[in-house]
Design a protein around this motif. Sequence first.
Motif, PDB file in Angstrom:
ATOM      1  N   PHE A 159       0.797  -1.258   0.020  1.00  0.00           N
ATOM      2  CA  PHE A 159      -0.021  -0.017  -0.175  1.00  0.00           C
ATOM      3  C   PHE A 159       0.890   1.188   0.055  1.00  0.00           C
ATOM      4  CE2 PHE A 159      -2.110  -3.440   2.213  1.00  0.00           C
ATOM      5  CZ  PHE A 159      -3.269  -3.518   1.390  1.00  0.00           C
ATOM      6  N   ALA A 161      -0.515   4.583   1.549  1.00  0.00           N
ATOM      7  CA  ALA A 161      -1.269   4.516   2.523  1.00  0.00           C
ATOM      8  C   ALA A 161      -0.831   5.768   3.429  1.00  0.00           C
ATOM      9  CB  ALA A 161      -0.772   3.546   3.304  1.00  0.00           C
ATOM     10  N   HIS A 163      -4.431   1.164   5.699  1.00  0.00           N
ATOM     11  CA  HIS A 163      -3.798   2.473   5.821  1.00  0.00           C
ATOM     12  C   HIS A 163      -3.664   2.834   7.606  1.00  0.00           C
ATOM     13  CE1 HIS A 163      -4.717   4.021   1.795  1.00  0.00           C
ATOM     14  NE2 HIS A 163      -4.479   2.693   1.553  1.00  0.00           N
TER      15      HIS A 163
END
Length: 318
Positions: free
Chosen positions: A147, A150, A244
């Motif tokens: 990610f 994030a 996140h």
Amino acid sequence: MATAHIPFRRKLPWRQALCLVPLVAVGLWVVWHRALIADGARRLLTADRYWLLVAVAVTGLGWVAVSFARQGAVVERLPPFRLLAAQFAAGTANHLLPSGLGAGAVNLRFLRGCGLTAGRSSAALALYMLAEATGRVALLLALLAGFPHALRLGGLVDGGAGMRVAVTAGLIAVAVALTVLAVRPLRRLVRGFLGTALSDARSVHRRPARALALWGGSLAFPALQAAGLVAVSAALDLPVPMAHVAVAYLVASVLAAAIPAPGGIGSVDAALALALVTAGAPVGAATSAVLGFRIITVWLPLLPGALVLGALVRRKVV
């Protein structure tokens, strides 16, 4: 008939008095932070209780993960229930002293009580700290790889401030190294400690069960902590993806580790709130999530942990 003279120091119930120290410290800390605790508690009353139960459950599993990692740092078999109780008590001690000194002191006393020498106990603590820090950073890098957007890290860490921190840390490291090299007793002490630490680390990694416990527990502990914040965020309907939130926790905990606040109180709170905001959460919602997370992970276990710590001191386990 003359009575035998008893030294004054032996008349005083020192051990019983020490049992009360954690309780008094916790009481003073709660009184000092009563407004913050009350505000967070009010917000939690309107949160989803099922997600809060998940947060409580993963917090409890965190002590189990730490126990596995502590066992994995030594070759000898440690008493499992006392080890778990010591980790629960160490959490309270860690919130009362800066930079992990409380947890380190409790575990050092525990290992010494289990028959390990002072050198080997210190080496076990150092190995655990290295494994836990490595596991936390590895988990963060893995999540950032999956990610990458994030966090807007530029908003979390100012480039100039980051450079100043890095330079300061480098200068401190060089000063410590030069001091050790210049002072012969320190040089001998460090050489002996490193020899013991490396020998014990090799012995641990020759046993697959110990190595698995060490590194598995060291990875599981920060993962469970991040899961706790995710659960609290879900309970409060924080508008941020769960991955996140986990990245925000790991970044904040890594950054706050260098600030010598008791249990990270203040430093972790500020870093967590800022990390959640950079992940996309509104300021008010981020503050509520951090308060809820700290209530579950710090304030609720504080009094029971102090009672367990007092009991362990009274029974001479630590």
